[in-house]
Design a protein around this motif. Structure first.
Motif, PDB file in Angstrom:
ATOM      1  N   LEU A 110       0.856  -1.064   0.019  1.00  0.00           N
ATOM      2  CA  LEU A 110      -0.040  -0.108   0.023  1.00  0.00           C
ATOM      3  C   LEU A 110       0.779   1.045  -0.132  1.00  0.00           C
ATOM      4  O   LEU A 110       0.584   2.396  -0.195  1.00  0.00           O
ATOM      5  CB  LEU A 110      -0.872   0.130   1.180  1.00  0.00           C
ATOM      6  N   THR A 111       2.048   1.016   0.348  1.00  0.00           N
ATOM      7  CA  THR A 111       3.068   2.359   0.301  1.00  0.00           C
ATOM      8  C   THR A 111       3.016   2.795  -0.932  1.00  0.00           C
ATOM      9  O   THR A 111       3.425   2.160  -1.874  1.00  0.00           O
ATOM     10  CB  THR A 111       4.206   1.905   0.899  1.00  0.00           C
ATOM     11  N   PRO A 112       2.927   4.127  -1.071  1.00  0.00           N
ATOM     12  CA  PRO A 112       3.253   4.838  -2.480  1.00  0.00           C
ATOM     13  C   PRO A 112       4.647   4.576  -2.941  1.00  0.00           C
ATOM     14  O   PRO A 112       5.575   4.496  -2.266  1.00  0.00           O
ATOM     15  CB  PRO A 112       2.749   6.300  -2.440  1.00  0.00           C
ATOM     16  N   TRP A 114       6.622   6.434  -4.819  1.00  0.00           N
ATOM     17  CA  TRP A 114       7.326   7.392  -5.067  1.00  0.00           C
ATOM     18  C   TRP A 114       8.437   7.604  -3.706  1.00  0.00           C
ATOM     19  O   TRP A 114       9.427   7.837  -3.719  1.00  0.00           O
ATOM     20  CB  TRP A 114       6.669   9.030  -5.157  1.00  0.00           C
ATOM     21  N   ILE A 115       7.738   7.364  -2.533  1.00  0.00           N
ATOM     22  CA  ILE A 115       8.746   7.456  -1.273  1.00  0.00           C
ATOM     23  C   ILE A 115       9.530   6.329  -1.236  1.00  0.00           C
ATOM     24  O   ILE A 115      10.763   6.743  -0.991  1.00  0.00           O
ATOM     25  CB  ILE A 115       7.806   7.497  -0.178  1.00  0.00           C
TER      26      ILE A 115
ATOM     27  N   LEU B  10      12.941  15.278   3.497  1.00  0.00           N
ATOM     28  CA  LEU B  10      12.823  13.885   3.242  1.00  0.00           C
ATOM     29  C   LEU B  10      11.997  13.437   4.375  1.00  0.00           C
ATOM     30  O   LEU B  10      11.108  12.616   4.511  1.00  0.00           O
ATOM     31  CB  LEU B  10      13.900  13.171   2.783  1.00  0.00           C
ATOM     32  N   VAL B  17       3.402  11.148   5.799  1.00  0.00           N
ATOM     33  CA  VAL B  17       2.557  10.468   5.271  1.00  0.00           C
ATOM     34  C   VAL B  17       2.418   9.012   5.700  1.00  0.00           C
ATOM     35  O   VAL B  17       1.841   8.172   5.284  1.00  0.00           O
ATOM     36  CB  VAL B  17       3.159  10.475   3.432  1.00  0.00           C
ATOM     37  N   TRP B  20       1.603   3.240   5.696  1.00  0.00           N
ATOM     38  CA  TRP B  20       0.521   2.690   4.788  1.00  0.00           C
ATOM     39  C   TRP B  20       0.236   1.306   5.304  1.00  0.00           C
ATOM     40  O   TRP B  20      -1.065   1.047   5.186  1.00  0.00           O
ATOM     41  CB  TRP B  20       1.171   3.114   3.521  1.00  0.00           C
ATOM     42  N   ASN B  21       1.097   0.407   5.379  1.00  0.00           N
ATOM     43  CA  ASN B  21       0.933  -0.898   5.417  1.00  0.00           C
ATOM     44  C   ASN B  21       0.684  -1.353   6.915  1.00  0.00           C
ATOM     45  O   ASN B  21       0.721  -2.656   7.075  1.00  0.00           O
ATOM     46  CB  ASN B  21       2.198  -1.653   4.628  1.00  0.00           C
TER      47      ASN B  21
ATOM     48  N   PHE C 433       8.252   2.166   7.620  1.00  0.00           N
ATOM     49  CA  PHE C 433       8.489   1.306   6.342  1.00  0.00           C
ATOM     50  C   PHE C 433       8.767  -0.068   6.530  1.00  0.00           C
ATOM     51  O   PHE C 433       8.883  -0.929   5.528  1.00  0.00           O
ATOM     52  CB  PHE C 433       9.537   1.746   5.410  1.00  0.00           C
TER      53      PHE C 433
END
Lengths: 359, 404, 515
Positions: A110-112, A114-115, B10, B17, B20-21, C433
């Motif tokens: 799900l992470t875009p 671009w990053i 950065l 953002v 996400w996961n 991440f």
């Protein structure tokens, strides 16, 4: 003047050529004879390397663009040099995009992109700005990790008794034609033909004499390893499954189940993938900077950021993964022989006529 | 410092953002088994979701306070569509990476399992190490059964097949990967073990039923389903399945009862434990048809011997070996007959021919379903008894000797 | 050394009282300046004075070796001593002190006074006699507090630089041990000594040390930390590029390896340069214990360092991004623990790590007597109760504690401190991440590490760049027996790279078992 040693050169060649190659089942067009195609391509790649080393010996202190200038004169040679700079940047961009695509596919769905790509390109830019010496040292640090991970994976595969040599049979079912077709030009262009990049780096090797020997042996070693990995994946997955999976090695490692706890090791593979892609991307990026620097004379450190920005920006040009792979496998591979074979060969011929001596 | 200036934005946008996961452990429902059924033109997917608190034993869970899993189903026309509908009836995201087994209901298997394989190949969280089973009833019914001694039924069934594979080799654990290998190979056929709920009709779907010493019904392995292309074409019995395993060289360890005749007839009162077995197939073309030489070797230990005779004599041992060889041959023949009936090459003869005679195979593969049943089998079995156990002649014969 | 603050020099005046007054005035009439006028039979017509700073001189030495000879002297021949020759006569024949010298300016005299020397002046002479009578109260040589070993010497440096130098001298009894003294600090005038083994240390590095020391201009140097920040190659790094130790044996070993040591008066910690990354994983005890156990412990240390940096990040990544990596049973028990925990994994981890850092800082700063209270609060209140209250999960407490303990394995405190900071970066990246974040941040760390240098020596040598000579590896990740370590560990073009001749250990006399 930055210098790299003999072992450093070997390690750089090894890690660069391994890159992300074992993750894909290359030459799968030849089905279960993919490994034969690999061997063919590797042999041809070795021939190319011999040619590159020969060219380098004509002017040990020159890098790629300078060689072209020497052979074709300042303007044509410079123009070719610029083309190379663009090509290196383009190849580097492909690797950046690969990181984006593979992360989306296998790790962070799900992470875009671009990053993810921004992070990896900034790591590459940081390395390039530090120079070749630091890059080679980083590769030296990563090498044991890569070697140990591959060893570990191979060991576990054999302990789990997953490989079945039967899948390699029958050898040459449809004759030699499909094997040759798979090997040329695709397999030669990627990964073996990419050795051309070392025309940029050989200049910095401290002992010029050992360049040839170190390069040949590391290339032979890497080719053997790549062929072995290719066979291994084929033995585990069989020709049909390897043909339809996007990341065969990931698939293979997912199959490992030992003692109820050594399973789901895909993260090791993903790590290997990132290391390989990072090394490749940085080497190409750096080669592009070096080449641009020697063509235009713009100082090295002023080239780093603009080229990085261009690479990053251009990695968004392809709309999706299918497009990315299509361009990579169908279009790029048809063009790159120009850089890997045609132009160096022309240079060789011109050099013979100009009677350049090799020392 | 230039680079810090560059890194700062950065870092900021990264945090701005982020995540996400991210999925916390208490936001996922760990699926331990999945069931696939086909009902009224829809795929019905059933999930066995683990309830972690009931399992980890923090609150002293005894015999039957709470069920450790919860089963529910969703249905839709597509496979993934059905899965995505799950969010309408559960608070947690279904998490399939720890799925141990997939049970395919009979109806669904006859309809075709292609969507299942497609899902497994395309999705990252679906792993090919999952074991596949066929179910004689509905798959959901299987998922609802609790299994004694075990907390998670899905994992229990998975361990059941592993145990079976290692110790008696009647059925083989078929992971999605193996099924795919077989179905995409030369013969496009495979066998998948079946499950039934045996015993009374009573369902074992309540935790308090486990508080008794015996359970009225239980899940067990039963029959082998033959798959051709991607559809179920028929069932063969456990005994026939064992024959298939022998032919396919999948026997690891097994106990084989045998009779005291060289024709493998009579009461099978003796038995041997096979500790090592190997089957080699050698094809031979014969006028458009094929002869398959099956060459099996087995090593074993005698466990029970009621045929009389003094086993401390080599001649008698050889005789016993003959009995066993006959028995194994007959097992293979049974398996072969069953398979031939369904014209499904689950034994992989086609593969062997493909490897050995690629050219002839290219001609034969199009009408292999016709050719396959016409294959002649030539079976030779060689059994070696490496030990007759701890006693020589045996209880009965010793008794008789005394009498005389 | 301090050329910059050397203003116009004032010559001493011939008048004793004027000189004494000038000195008093310069010190602003400080109470610890002792000026004592007296007369001696050596020169009965001229008044003498002895000036010193009380507390930093040894009063007993002054009494016995200066005052007593001067005052009790009755030898007639000295009566002839006149004028300028008086001080020379005193120096040559009377004052029984080893180190003695003449000065002729007021500034020099002042400097000597603050260095703990005593100034002897005579009326009519525009010069002064300086006698070294250093002393005063100071800590004795004791067991090192920060770096303890089980086997090995048990004495540590003290605050007095002369004692410290003597401790090294007693270990390395060679004229090759060269020691240069510098003064740094406009106000503190601290003594800074540079020690190296002549013929072993790289001359260019020694010169570089001098150059960097000479460039320091600061009002005071209280600890080697001041010097370290001035002379290290890279300021913006989390990794220490200079080693420090309070153990004479460690410093002596470093000198033998060809490093340069820098001592500062007033601190027991000594700097050593150049230093590579791997030096920080070598405890002095590695070399005193048997090689097998030493190697084992060293490997443990490397592993512990990785754990201390990465474990919380890995835990966050695995539990919030890559649950598929855990064995099913472990996943289920972790999931059961997490039921009802209000915070996401990242916040939970940050919370616990911060708590631990606070506890640790409290443990360092609080008075000794309430030490046990902290551990009770830490262990019971924050650990057990937090879990029981369902605020953090038990797994997280285990992770944080193990990370903390791993951190304490490091023999060098400043390297351990690095992991404390980097850990948070890794945790954040892992939280955003997952594994990809950890990979990227570790990659950045590696690039940074390889770009570092310590006095020109690549920080990651001999791993990257690889060793230039065979055999350097024998004392990096493991330690081979002493007889196998032929080369000095620094991968430099040393003039004297070998520490022992090649070859195996000397064979032992074989005793046959046969009668």
């Amino acid at each position: 003047m930055q210098q790299i040693g003999k072992n450093q050169l070997s390690i750089l060649i090894i890690v660069f050529l391994i890159g992300s190659t074992p993750l894909f089942e290359l030459g799968i067009k030849a089905k279960h004879d993919a490994w034969l195609a690999m061997i063919l391509a590797a042999a041809a790649g070795l021939l190319l390397t011999v040619m590159y080393v020969h060219l380098q010996r004509r002017a040990p202190e020159a890098e790629l663009a300078e060689l072209y200038k020497m052979h074709f004169g300042r303007w044509i040679g410079g123009g070719i040099g610029l083309l190379y700079a663009v090509w290196f940047a383009y190849e580097s961009m492909r690797n950046v995009r690969d990181v984006g695509e593979l992360t989306m596919m296998a790790l962070l769905t799900l992470t875009p992109k671009w990053i993810v790509m921004l992070l990896i390109i900034s790591a590459a830019a940081y390395t390039v700005s530090k120079g070749l010496e630091v890059f080679v040292r980083v590769v030296q640090l990563l090498f044991p990790i890569v070697a140990a991970s591959y060893f570990f994976i191979i060991l576990l595969l054999f302990i789990a008794r997953l490989p079945d040599p039967q899948h390699l049979l029958p050898i040459l079912e449809n004759g030699l034609a499909p094997v040759v077709k798979a090997a040329f030009p695709d397999l030669l262009s990627f990964p073996f033909g990419q050795m051309v990049i070392f025309l940029v780096f050989w200049k910095h090797v401290s002992e010029k004499k050992i360049i040839g020997r170190a390069s040949y042996w590391s290339m032979i070693g890497v080719s053997a390893f790549l062929v072995f990995m290719n066979m291994l994946v084929m033995c585990v997955l069989g020709p049909e499954l390897s043909a339809i999976t996007a990341l065969p090695l990931l698939e293979v490692v997912q199959l490992i189940r030992l003692a109820n706890f050594l399973e789901r090791l895909d993260v090791v593979v993903t790590l290997l993938l990132f290391i390989g892609l990072y090394v490749k991307m940085t080497a190409l990026y750096m080669a592009s900077v070096f080449t641009l620097n020697s063509v235009t004379g713009i100082a090295y450190r002023y080239c780093v950021m603009p080229i990085g920005a261009v690479i990053y920006a251009s990695s968004f040009l392809e709309p999706n993964n299918t497009y990315h792979i299509w361009i990579g496998l169908d279009i790029t591979l048809k063009i790159v022989p120009l850089f890997q074979v045609v132009l160096p060969f022309l240079m060789l011929v011109v050099g013979v006529r100009k009677r350049y001596k090799t020392n | 410092m230039n680079k810090w200036k560059l890194l700062l934005p950065l870092f900021v946008c990264m945090l701005a953002v982020g995540c996400w996961n991210r999925v916390e452990l208490n936001e996922i429902g760990i699926v331990s088994a999945t069931g696939v059924d086909w009902k009224d033109g829809n795929w019905v997917l059933s999930y066995q979701v683990v309830i972690p608190q009931a399992i980890s034993g923090m609150s002293g869970v005894g015999g039957g306070s709470a069920a450790s899993v919860n089963v529910f189903s969703t249905k839709a026309e597509g496979f993934r569509a059905a899965i995505s509908k799950a969010s309408q009836e559960t608070s947690r995201r279904l998490y399939f990476s720890h799925n141990q087994i997939v049970i395919v209901g009979q109806e669904a298997a006859r309809k075709g399992m292609a969507p299942l394989f497609e899902t497994y190949l395309r999705n990252h969280d679906a792993r090919e190490t999952v074991s596949v089973f066929l179910s004689k009833g509905s798959a959901r019914h299987m998922l609802e059964q609790l299994i004694p001694l075990e907390k998670i039924p899905g994992a229990a069934i998975q361990r059941m097949i592993t145990n079976e594979e290692i110790n008696s080799s009647t059925y083989r654990q078929m992971t999605i990967h193996q099924v795919l290998l077989d179905l995409m190979g030369a013969t496009k056929a495979t066998g998948i073990p079946g499950l039934v709920v045996s015993g009374s009709r009573e369902s074992m779907n309540r935790a308090d039923k486990l508080s008794q010493t015996n359970t009225p019904s239980k899940v067990r392995l039963f029959d082998l389903g033959l798959i051709s292309e991607d559809k179920l074409v028929g069932w063969i019995s456990g005994e026939e399945s064992q024959g298939v395993m022998w032919l396919k060289n999948h026997v690891k360890r097994a106990v084989i009862p045998f009779a005291c005749t060289e024709e493998a007839k009579g009461q099978k009162s003796s038995s041997i434990r096979i500790i090592h077995a190997e089957t080699k197939l050698r094809p031979e073309p014969s006028g458009g048809k094929w002869i398959m030489h099956v060459d099996a070797k087995a090593v074993g230990t005698l466990m029970e011997y009621n045929c009389g005779g003094d086993l401390s004599k080599p001649a008698q041992v050889e005789k016993a070996e003959k009995f066993i060889e006959a028995e194994i041959t007959s097992i293979m023949q049974k398996g072969w007959k069953a398979v031939r009936k369904y014209r499904t090459d689950v034994v992989g003869f086609g593969n062997v021919i493909h490897k050995k005679y690629p050219k002839q195979w290219a001609e034969a593969k199009d009408n292999w379903t016709e050719l396959f049943p016409q294959t002649t089998l030539k079976i030779t079995v060689r059994v070696k008894l490496n030990s007759a156990g701890m006693s020589g002649s045996g209880f009965k014969s010793e008794q008789e000797k005394r009498r005389s | 050394m301090n050329k910059k603050n050397a203003g116009p020099l004032t010559p001493l005046s011939p008048s004793l009282h004027a000189n004494a007054e000038a000195i008093r005035n310069r010190f602003g009439g400080s109470c610890d300046i002792v000026v004592r006028f007296f007369r001696s039979d050596a020169a009965p017509d001229r008044e003498l004075a002895i000036i010193y700073v009380s507390g930093i001189v040894d009063a007993e030495t002054i009494n016995e070796s200066v005052m007593e000879p001067l005052m009790s002297l009755k030898l007639p021949q000295h009566a002839y001593v006149k004028g300028g020759k008086l001080l020379e006569a005193l120096r040559n024949c009377v004052v029984s002190i080893g180190s003695i010298k003449d000065v002729s300016t007021l500034e020099e005299a002042l400097q000597c006074l603050t260095d703990g020397l005593c100034v002897i002046m005579a009326d009519g002479s525009p010069a002064a006699l300086i006698a070294e009578v250093c002393g005063g109260e100071q800590r004795g040589v004791t067991i090192p507090q920060t770096q303890t070993v089980i086997r090995g010497p048990q004495h540590g440096f003290v605050e007095n630089i002369r004692v410290n130098i003597s401790l090294i001298r007693r270990i390395i009894r060679s004229s090759d041990l060269h020691i240069q003294m510098h003064k740094i600090g406009r106000q503190t005038h601290s003594n800074v000594a540079v020690l190296y083994l002549h013929g072993t240390a790289d001359e260019s590095i020694v010169k570089e040390v001098y150059r960097r020391l000479a460039a320091i201009d600061i009002d005071g140097v209280l600890e080697t930390g001041y010097i370290e920040e001035f002379i290290q190659d890279e300021t913006f790094t989390l990794f220490p590029t200079l080693l420090n130790s309070e153990r004479p044996d460690t410093v002596a070993a470093a000198l033998l390896e060809g490093r340069v040591a820098i001592m500062v008066d007033g601190t027991p910690l000594v700097l050593m340069a150049p230093t590579t990354f791997f030096t920080f994983f070598q405890s002095p005890e590695d070399y005193y214990q048997r090689f097998d156990i030493a190697s084992f412990v060293r490997i443990i240390r490397y592993a512990a360092y990785v754990v201390a940096m990465l474990l919380p990040a890995l835990y966050i990544a695995v539990t919030t991004y890559h649950q598929e990596m855990l064995p099913t049973t472990l996943l289920i028990s972790l999931a059961a623990q997490r039921e009802g925990i209000p915070f996401p994994g990242l916040i939970e981890a940050l919370l616990m790590e911060m708590t631990f850092e606070v506890l640790r800082e409290a443990g360092l700063r609080m008075p000794r007597a309430i030490g046990p209270a902290i551990s009770i609060v830490g262990a019971l209140v924050l650990g057990q109760s937090a879990v029981q209250a369902g605020i953090v999960s038990a797994g997280m407490v285990i992770i944080v504690s193990f990370t903390a303990i791993s951190n304490f394995v490091m023999p060098e405190f400043n390297m351990a401190a690095t992991s404390r900071i980097i850990r948070f970066v890794y945790m954040l990246m892992a939280g955003v991440f997952g594994f990809f974040g950890i990979f990227i941040s570790v990659l950045f760390t590696l690039i940074h590490l390889t770009s570092l240098r310590s006095f020109g020596v690549p920080y990651m040598s001999p791993l990257a760049p690889g060793p230039t000579k065979q055999g350097i590896w024998r004392d990096v990740f493991i330690r081979l027996p002493w007889w196998a370590i032929v080369l000095r560990p620094l991968d430099l073009s040393l003039r004297n790279p070998k520490r022992r001749p090649n070859g195996r250990k000397p064979p032992a006399q074989r005793h046959s078992d046969k009668p």
